[in-house]
Write a protein that holds these residues in place. Sequence first.
Motif, PDB file in Angstrom:
ATOM      1  N   GLN A  10       0.870  -1.175   0.000  1.00 22.85           N
ATOM      2  CA  GLN A  10       0.000   0.000   0.000  1.00 22.85           C
ATOM      3  C   GLN A  10       0.910   1.230   0.000  1.00 22.85           C
ATOM      4  OE1 GLN A  10      -1.922  -0.675   3.736  1.00 22.85           O
ATOM      5  NE2 GLN A  10      -3.502  -1.981   2.862  1.00 22.85           N
ATOM      6  N   ILE A  11       0.691   2.117  -0.952  1.00 19.50           N
ATOM      7  CA  ILE A  11       1.492   3.332  -1.053  1.00 19.50           C
ATOM      8  C   ILE A  11       0.648   4.521  -0.625  1.00 19.50           C
ATOM      9  CG2 ILE A  11       2.657   4.895  -2.653  1.00 19.50           C
ATOM     10  CD1 ILE A  11       3.509   2.423  -4.259  1.00 19.50           C
ATOM     11  N   VAL A  12       1.202   5.355   0.256  1.00 17.44           N
ATOM     12  CA  VAL A  12       0.554   6.595   0.678  1.00 17.44           C
ATOM     13  C   VAL A  12       1.424   7.733   0.156  1.00 17.44           C
ATOM     14  CG1 VAL A  12      -0.284   7.953   2.633  1.00 17.44           C
ATOM     15  CG2 VAL A  12      -0.348   5.452   2.745  1.00 17.44           C
ATOM     16  N   MET A  13       1.011   8.296  -0.979  1.00 15.61           N
ATOM     17  CA  MET A  13       1.836   9.321  -1.619  1.00 15.61           C
ATOM     18  C   MET A  13       1.951  10.579  -0.769  1.00 15.61           C
ATOM     19  SD  MET A  13       1.173   8.995  -5.710  1.00 15.61           S
ATOM     20  CE  MET A  13      -0.472   9.610  -5.638  1.00 15.61           C
ATOM     21  N   SER A  14       0.890  10.966  -0.078  1.00 11.05           N
ATOM     22  CA  SER A  14       0.946  12.193   0.714  1.00 11.05           C
ATOM     23  C   SER A  14       1.982  12.099   1.834  1.00 11.05           C
ATOM     24  CB  SER A  14      -0.431  12.522   1.302  1.00 11.05           C
ATOM     25  OG  SER A  14      -0.857  11.454   2.144  1.00 11.05           O
ATOM     26  N   ALA A  15       2.235  10.888   2.323  1.00  8.12           N
ATOM     27  CA  ALA A  15       3.229  10.685   3.383  1.00  8.12           C
ATOM     28  C   ALA A  15       4.571  10.206   2.826  1.00  8.12           C
ATOM     29  CB  ALA A  15       2.701   9.671   4.396  1.00  8.12           C
ATOM     30  N   GLY A  16       4.600   9.790   1.587  1.00  8.61           N
ATOM     31  CA  GLY A  16       5.829   9.255   1.000  1.00  8.61           C
ATOM     32  C   GLY A  16       6.245   7.950   1.658  1.00  8.61           C
ATOM     33  N   THR A  17       5.247   7.079   1.905  1.00  2.13           N
ATOM     34  CA  THR A  17       5.530   5.791   2.549  1.00  2.13           C
ATOM     35  C   THR A  17       4.937   4.645   1.748  1.00  2.13           C
ATOM     36  OG1 THR A  17       3.529   5.879   3.914  1.00  2.13           O
ATOM     37  CG2 THR A  17       5.556   6.765   4.888  1.00  2.13           C
ATOM     38  N   ILE A  18       5.483   3.472   2.007  1.00  2.00           N
ATOM     39  CA  ILE A  18       4.948   2.239   1.433  1.00  2.00           C
ATOM     40  C   ILE A  18       4.901   1.192   2.537  1.00  2.00           C
ATOM     41  CG2 ILE A  18       7.220   1.502   0.602  1.00  2.00           C
ATOM     42  CD1 ILE A  18       5.738   0.120  -1.745  1.00  2.00           C
ATOM     43  N   ARG A  19       3.761   0.522   2.639  1.00  2.00           N
ATOM     44  CA  ARG A  19       3.610  -0.609   3.559  1.00  2.00           C
ATOM     45  C   ARG A  19       3.641  -1.866   2.715  1.00  2.00           C
ATOM     46  NH1 ARG A  19      -1.222  -1.438   6.708  1.00  2.00           N
ATOM     47  NH2 ARG A  19       0.079  -2.753   8.023  1.00  2.00           N
ATOM     48  N   ILE A  20       4.500  -2.783   3.097  1.00  2.00           N
ATOM     49  CA  ILE A  20       4.642  -4.021   2.326  1.00  2.00           C
ATOM     50  C   ILE A  20       4.378  -5.206   3.237  1.00  2.00           C
ATOM     51  CG2 ILE A  20       6.239  -5.476   1.024  1.00  2.00           C
ATOM     52  CD1 ILE A  20       7.611  -2.959   0.054  1.00  2.00           C
ATOM     53  N   GLN A  21       3.479  -6.083   2.783  1.00  2.29           N
ATOM     54  CA  GLN A  21       3.248  -7.334   3.497  1.00  2.29           C
ATOM     55  C   GLN A  21       4.144  -8.379   2.862  1.00  2.29           C
ATOM     56  OE1 GLN A  21      -0.547  -9.365   3.080  1.00  2.29           O
ATOM     57  NE2 GLN A  21      -0.510  -9.885   5.252  1.00  2.29           N
ATOM     58  N   TYR A  22       4.859  -9.111   3.711  1.00  2.09           N
ATOM     59  CA  TYR A  22       5.820 -10.089   3.199  1.00  2.09           C
ATOM     60  C   TYR A  22       5.809 -11.347   4.051  1.00  2.09           C
ATOM     61  CZ  TYR A  22       8.895  -8.655   7.026  1.00  2.09           C
ATOM     62  OH  TYR A  22       9.423  -8.398   8.258  1.00  2.09           O
ATOM     63  N   ALA A  23       6.346 -12.414   3.482  1.00  2.00           N
ATOM     64  CA  ALA A  23       6.482 -13.696   4.176  1.00  2.00           C
ATOM     65  C   ALA A  23       7.887 -13.747   4.774  1.00  2.00           C
ATOM     66  CB  ALA A  23       6.259 -14.849   3.217  1.00  2.00           C
ATOM     67  N   PRO A  24       8.026 -13.628   6.102  1.00  2.00           N
ATOM     68  CA  PRO A  24       9.361 -13.588   6.714  1.00  2.00           C
ATOM     69  C   PRO A  24      10.153 -14.879   6.543  1.00  2.00           C
ATOM     70  CG  PRO A  24       7.653 -13.584   8.404  1.00  2.00           C
ATOM     71  CD  PRO A  24       6.959 -13.475   7.084  1.00  2.00           C
TER      72      PRO A  24
END
Length: 135
Positions: free
Chosen positions: A64-78
Motif C-alpha cells: 500500500q502506497i501513501v503518496m501524501s506521506a511518502g511511505t509504502i507498507r509491504i506485506q511479506y512472508a518472513p
Amino acid sequence: MKKIVTLLAAGILVMAAASAQEKKAEWITLKVPQLKCWECKDRLEKYLAREKGPNDDAGILRWQIVMSAGTIRIQYAPSRITPDYIKTAINNAGFDADETKATEDSYKTLPPVCKRAEEGGGPQKGKPCSVPPVQ
C-alpha cells in the motif's frame, strides 16, 4: 496394518510441524521520499510486481502506497524474504528506502519528477503530480 497407521501418524506429525514453522505474514512500513507522484508510484509498483513473482513465491505479498506521506507498507512472508531484501529491491528500482539510498545506475534512469527533492525532483510549481493521470 500397524505399520500403515504408524506411517500415517508420522506423516501427519511431519506436516503439522512443517506448517507450524511457516511464519505469519508481516508488514513493514518504509519511508520512500520520492513517492509523491503517480509516475513514481507506477514505476515502483511495476518493479515490485516483477519482484513479487507470479505466485507470491518471492515473499512480497502486497503493498500500500501513501503518496501524501511518502511511505509504502509491504506485506511479506518472513520465511522467504527479509526487510533488508525489500529495501534493496526498492533501491534497485531507483528509490531511497528509509536510510538506504537508491543504486546510482537505477537512480539515473528515473524521470526528473522522481528524483530527490534536493536535486530538483518532486512536484513542480504549477504541475501537481499528486493528481492521478487521465486515462
